[in-house]
Motif scaffolding. Structure first.
Motif, PDB file in Angstrom:
ATOM      1  N   GLY A  74       0.779  -1.230   0.000  1.00 31.97           N
ATOM      2  CA  GLY A  74       0.000   0.000   0.000  1.00 31.97           C
ATOM      3  C   GLY A  74       0.809   1.276   0.000  1.00 31.97           C
ATOM      4  N   ASN A  75       2.131   1.179   0.089  1.00 29.09           N
ATOM      5  CA  ASN A  75       2.988   2.360   0.124  1.00 29.09           C
ATOM      6  C   ASN A  75       3.680   2.545  -1.224  1.00 29.09           C
ATOM      7  N   LYS A  76       3.568   3.748  -1.773  1.00 29.48           N
ATOM      8  CA  LYS A  76       4.181   4.031  -3.068  1.00 29.48           C
ATOM      9  C   LYS A  76       5.699   3.992  -2.959  1.00 29.48           C
ATOM     10  N   ILE A  77       6.346   3.382  -3.960  1.00 32.01           N
ATOM     11  CA  ILE A  77       7.804   3.327  -3.996  1.00 32.01           C
ATOM     12  C   ILE A  77       8.303   4.151  -5.176  1.00 32.01           C
ATOM     13  N   GLU A  78       9.562   4.516  -5.127  1.00 31.22           N
ATOM     14  CA  GLU A  78      10.173   5.240  -6.230  1.00 31.22           C
ATOM     15  C   GLU A  78      10.640   4.246  -7.292  1.00 31.22           C
ATOM     16  N   GLY A  79      10.265   4.505  -8.530  1.00 32.89           N
ATOM     17  CA  GLY A  79      10.709   3.637  -9.612  1.00 32.89           C
ATOM     18  C   GLY A  79      10.000   2.293  -9.595  1.00 32.89           C
ATOM     19  N   ASN A  80      10.625   1.306 -10.236  1.00 34.45           N
ATOM     20  CA  ASN A  80       9.995  -0.012 -10.386  1.00 34.45           C
ATOM     21  C   ASN A  80      10.848  -1.130  -9.791  1.00 34.45           C
ATOM     22  N   THR A  81      11.691  -0.788  -8.795  1.00 33.18           N
ATOM     23  CA  THR A  81      12.463  -1.811  -8.090  1.00 33.18           C
ATOM     24  C   THR A  81      12.221  -1.693  -6.594  1.00 33.18           C
ATOM     25  N   PHE A  82      12.344  -2.830  -5.928  1.00 28.42           N
ATOM     26  CA  PHE A  82      12.120  -2.874  -4.479  1.00 28.42           C
ATOM     27  C   PHE A  82      13.135  -3.816  -3.859  1.00 28.42           C
ATOM     28  N   THR A  83      13.656  -3.423  -2.709  1.00 30.27           N
ATOM     29  CA  THR A  83      14.598  -4.251  -1.957  1.00 30.27           C
ATOM     30  C   THR A  83      14.173  -4.276  -0.499  1.00 30.27           C
ATOM     31  N   SER A  84      14.232  -5.463   0.097  1.00 28.27           N
ATOM     32  CA  SER A  84      13.922  -5.585   1.516  1.00 28.27           C
ATOM     33  C   SER A  84      15.128  -6.150   2.258  1.00 28.27           C
ATOM     34  N   ASP A  85      15.339  -5.640   3.446  1.00 29.30           N
ATOM     35  CA  ASP A  85      16.404  -6.153   4.304  1.00 29.30           C
ATOM     36  C   ASP A  85      15.865  -7.091   5.374  1.00 29.30           C
TER      37      ASP A  85
END
Length: 357
Positions: A74-85
């Motif tokens: 539900g949270n908008k991210i920048e661009g089209n990539t996502f990384t989780s730690d």
């Protein structure tokens, strides 16, 4: 003087109209309406600290990624990539022109699990005589425009007699199998991963197929090594397991053929609405299931984590194959419910590696 004023007014009106037309053509762009967008990820399972890249396409397969917005939980991210730690599951959606995609789940893990690339199977029950069958063929083309992880096979039927209205020169009789599996009667019909019926109309429901390439990755992978010489097929089908499977698994292997040219009836609006489609190219046509349609059992002692099961075939090329250069092999493993766990396609002479993630 009156005539001069009238001419001046007319001139002003003409100039104003031209400015409006020019202004409209310059400032506004008519965008094609989008009612259906597809969201995919390059990885559905990823090790923490590494990125996942998302792609958005329309029903035609045109990419919309740069114009889309992406949301994770539900949270908008920048661009089209996502990384989780952190380890966990994340729900991703995309929005383009106020149209929201179906959600997909991605999983981040700590690297200790064994996962495999996920592919899905489409079985298209079709016939050259069947005027509505190009509808499913078109839907398969749309799916292939979206993803390389969908594998299709065309199962032709039901008639072998040239004097019958249902005659099809590529018929492979699966009537007993269809009855045993309680498949829907009639043609066309599409089944996804063996026992999920593709919703009608299939071209409007390609996301149903694409969704099966996303989400949790399977715990087994398939690879093939094959050759054809002197009219014989030599092939090893390898299945590697990423967990212990205690249920009854079966291996199914198809020989299919591409590039078969024959007329196709067409009652649909697809393919320019032409009936007959002369010199129509029929692809991924089932020629022979080397294991039978229901498959061969894999013994439970060979389905443990880290093990690789190998089934070797040394068989003659099916007599109904027109051109061995156009052969492909499709191998998949089904569970005790008959549903596909994972599937792979291969060409003769290819040596595949297991697709570990």
């Amino acid at each position: 003087m009156h005539a001069y004023i009238t001419m001046k007014k007319n001139f002003i009106l003409i100039v104003a109209a031209l400015l409006i037309v020019i202004g409209c053509s310059t400032d506004y762009e008519i965008l094609e309406s989008q009612t259906n967008i597809s969201l995919t990820a390059d990885k559905s399972v990823q090790v923490i600290g590494n990125p996942v890249t998302f792609t958005v396409k329309d029903a035609k397969g045109d990419e919309l990624t740069e114009e889309a917005e992406f949301y994770v939980d539900g949270n908008k991210i920048e661009g089209n990539t996502f990384t989780s730690d952190v380890v966990g599951n994340f729900e991703v959606t995309a929005v383009y022109n106020a149209v929201t995609s179906s959600p997909l789940m991605i999983n981040y893990h700590d690297g200790t699990g064994i996962n495999f690339r996920k592919r899905m199977l489409i079985e298209d029950y079709t016939g050259t005589w069947c005027g509505w069958c190009p509808r499913v063929a078109h839907a398969i083309e749309l799916v292939h425009n979206q993803t390389e992880d969908a594998i299709a096979v065309a199962i032709h039927g039901p008639g072998k007699n040239p004097n019958d209205t249902g005659y099809d020169p590529y018929t492979y009789d699966t009537s007993a199998f269809e009855t045993a599996m309680n498949l829907a009667p009639g043609y066309p019909k599409g089944y996804l991963n063996r026992n999920i019926q593709w919703a009608f109309p299939e071209p409007n429901n390609i996301n149903q197929a694409i969704a099966l390439t996303q989400g949790e990755n399977p715990k087994l992978g398939v690879a093939m090594t094959s050759s054809i010489a002197n009219g014989n097929i030599s092939m090893d089908v390898n299945v590697m397991f990423g967990k212990d499977f205690s249920n009854n698994l079966k291996l199914v292997v198809y020989v299919v053929e591409n590039g078969l040219i024959y007329e196709q009836h067409n009652y649909t609006s697809y393919y320019d609405g032409v009936d007959l489609l002369e010199d129509y190219e029929h692809n991924h046509v089932l020629r022979d299931p080397l294991t039978g349609m229901t498959g061969e059992a894999i013994t439970a002692d060979q389905t443990k984590i880290g093990q690789t099961y190998t089934r070797t075939f040394n068989v003659a090329v099916p007599a109904n194959v027109a051109n061995t250069a156009n052969i492909e092999f499709i191998a998949f493993v089904i569970d005790e419910t008959g549903r596909v766990i994972n599937v792979r396609k291969s060409s003769p002479g290819e040596t595949q590696e297991i697709e570990l993630l």
